[in-house]
Design an enzyme around this catalytic site. Sequence first.
Site, mmCIF file in Angstrom:
data_model
loop_
_atom_site.group_PDB
_atom_site.id
_atom_site.type_symbol
_atom_site.label_atom_id
_atom_site.label_comp_id
_atom_site.label_asym_id
_atom_site.label_seq_id
_atom_site.Cartn_x
_atom_site.Cartn_y
_atom_site.Cartn_z
ATOM 1 N N ASP A 144 -8.767 -3.752 -6.414
ATOM 2 C CA ASP A 144 -8.263 -3.196 -5.157
ATOM 3 C C ASP A 144 -9.009 -1.903 -4.841
ATOM 4 O O ASP A 144 -9.073 -1.005 -5.670
ATOM 5 C CB ASP A 144 -6.760 -2.924 -5.293
ATOM 6 C CG ASP A 144 -6.091 -2.585 -3.974
ATOM 7 O OD1 ASP A 144 -6.624 -1.743 -3.228
ATOM 8 O OD2 ASP A 144 -5.018 -3.148 -3.700
ATOM 9 N N HIS A 169 -7.495 -5.543 -0.884
ATOM 10 C CA HIS A 169 -6.341 -4.646 -0.934
ATOM 11 C C HIS A 169 -5.053 -5.438 -0.759
ATOM 12 O O HIS A 169 -4.865 -6.113 0.251
ATOM 13 C CB HIS A 169 -6.482 -3.606 0.170
ATOM 14 C CG HIS A 169 -5.425 -2.555 0.172
ATOM 15 N ND1 HIS A 169 -4.901 -2.021 -0.981
ATOM 16 C CD2 HIS A 169 -4.788 -1.921 1.197
ATOM 17 C CE1 HIS A 169 -4.000 -1.112 -0.669
ATOM 18 N NE2 HIS A 169 -3.901 -1.048 0.640
ATOM 19 N N SER A 224 0.837 -1.191 0.000
ATOM 20 C CA SER A 224 0.000 0.000 0.000
ATOM 21 C C SER A 224 0.880 1.252 0.000
ATOM 22 O O SER A 224 1.733 1.397 -0.880
ATOM 23 C CB SER A 224 -0.943 -0.065 1.202
ATOM 24 O OG SER A 224 -2.023 0.797 1.052
#
Length: 522
Positions: A463, A491, A235
């Site tokens: 995502d 995610h 991320s």
Amino acid sequence: MDTSRLLRTTGTALAAAGLLLSGCTSDGSTASRASASAVRGTTPSAQPTAVPAALRPYYEQKPAWRDCGVPGFQCATMKAPLDYAHPESGQDIDIAIARRPATGPGKRLGSLLVNPGGPGGSGIGYLQAFAGIGYPASVRAQYDMVSFDPRGVDRSSPVQCLTGPGMDKFTQVDQTPDDEAERARLVASFKEFAAACRERSERILPHVSTVDAARDMDMLRAVLGDEKLTYVGASYGTFLGATYADLFPARVGRLVLDGAMDPSRSAIDMNRDQTAGFETAFRSFARDCAKQPDCPLGKGGPDAVAARLGEFFTALDAEPVPSGDPARPLGESLATTGVIAALYDESAWPQLREAIAAAQDGDGSGLLALADTYYEREPDGRYANLMYANAAVNCLDQPPSFSGPEAVQAALPSFRKASPVFGTGLAWAALNCTYWPVKATGAARPLTAKGAAPIVVVGTLRDPATPYKWAQALAGQLDSGVLLTYDGDGHTAYGRGSTCIDNAINTYLLEGKPPQNGKKCT
């Protein structure tokens, strides 16, 4: 619902939010953390010759490892200059670091640094709760698993802003204002948040950018004795890793950037892209929900399900429902945050269905619990500093998305187009940096890391937080980027159930062989 550019892994957060807050010390006190300070003086074999003279004492630190209070883990504190522009000033900050030594057997490959995202996520909490015990045994056998809390985060000179009750109030502010009075209250809440950060964290606020954290990572690489950095960033951690690679391309070892960000996107474009990402994730949830006998949003296609969710939010905006906490009834803002929290990980979809159904029956406790995991709020009302560090880093890394409420109002149509369900709230949430007390030091730009070894960039097609096109963009920008695609939901991709993804990344980490550029997995 302050969700503006909060990019984090949540595969374990919903199930083990408490574990993610586990500390490097047994009592969590400032004194205990300080006692782990590193001792300077011994030069590791990885001492880089190009380090400026003023930084050499930092690069030559020898960490005083000690027991963390968590079985199998060791902790220490690394000194870093507060201001890299003036390292000779003598003003230092403490960077908390932790490791789990390689378990063997087999040849030790060095250190594997992991970062869970955020910005604001605790690397040490992530290491102790998941990465240090949940990464494949073959990887843990040959690498020391290592992480750190980036500057401004948790144990590393944390940014502090609101008190617990103040944060409770902030999270309930209506972020879909219907009139001028509600807009004024929302603006006032952002100003109060920023003023509290300035009052409680003025010293650290100008020095928590991603560039600062990347420089700390290079220092940590040397302190650990590694010639090159081996790293898995998820991320926001992909932006941190790409920034490192761009600053220190010759020191790049094996880098995996999972759930990638696009550093060339402006703040407003990132927020709009992320809004579309949550819409994509919600539509996947809606299609699945409509097939379930317990779907609280009824049958039909995603549009019909979305319309009913919108009606649910509108009803909560008019009249919140009890949540079990008299000071925090479930209104639209907390409910929206709870829904968004569950969209990060499809394994939370059953929990989300149950929570929405309960709220429809007048019990908002389930959605409130989801929102609390998102904000990292403890049952006793204390908050981790996730949201404070998140704002501090984001507001330094790029100029604000909007100049003021009028600019948000003008952008609403494009945000609502990106997501009829979440667009309005996420547009107003992007106002958070407008009143920040420190001017941004960074700007959107491509990161190329020219000359770096192959860097694996992983993107998930649906995502919610880091849209797939960001992974495509980053892999294309990096001089040595290799794109690995996961055809799935949720995610990030590594360690989420795809044998194809996991094998490709494990082979790269253990053997140095990246997957073929463009490889797709299910």
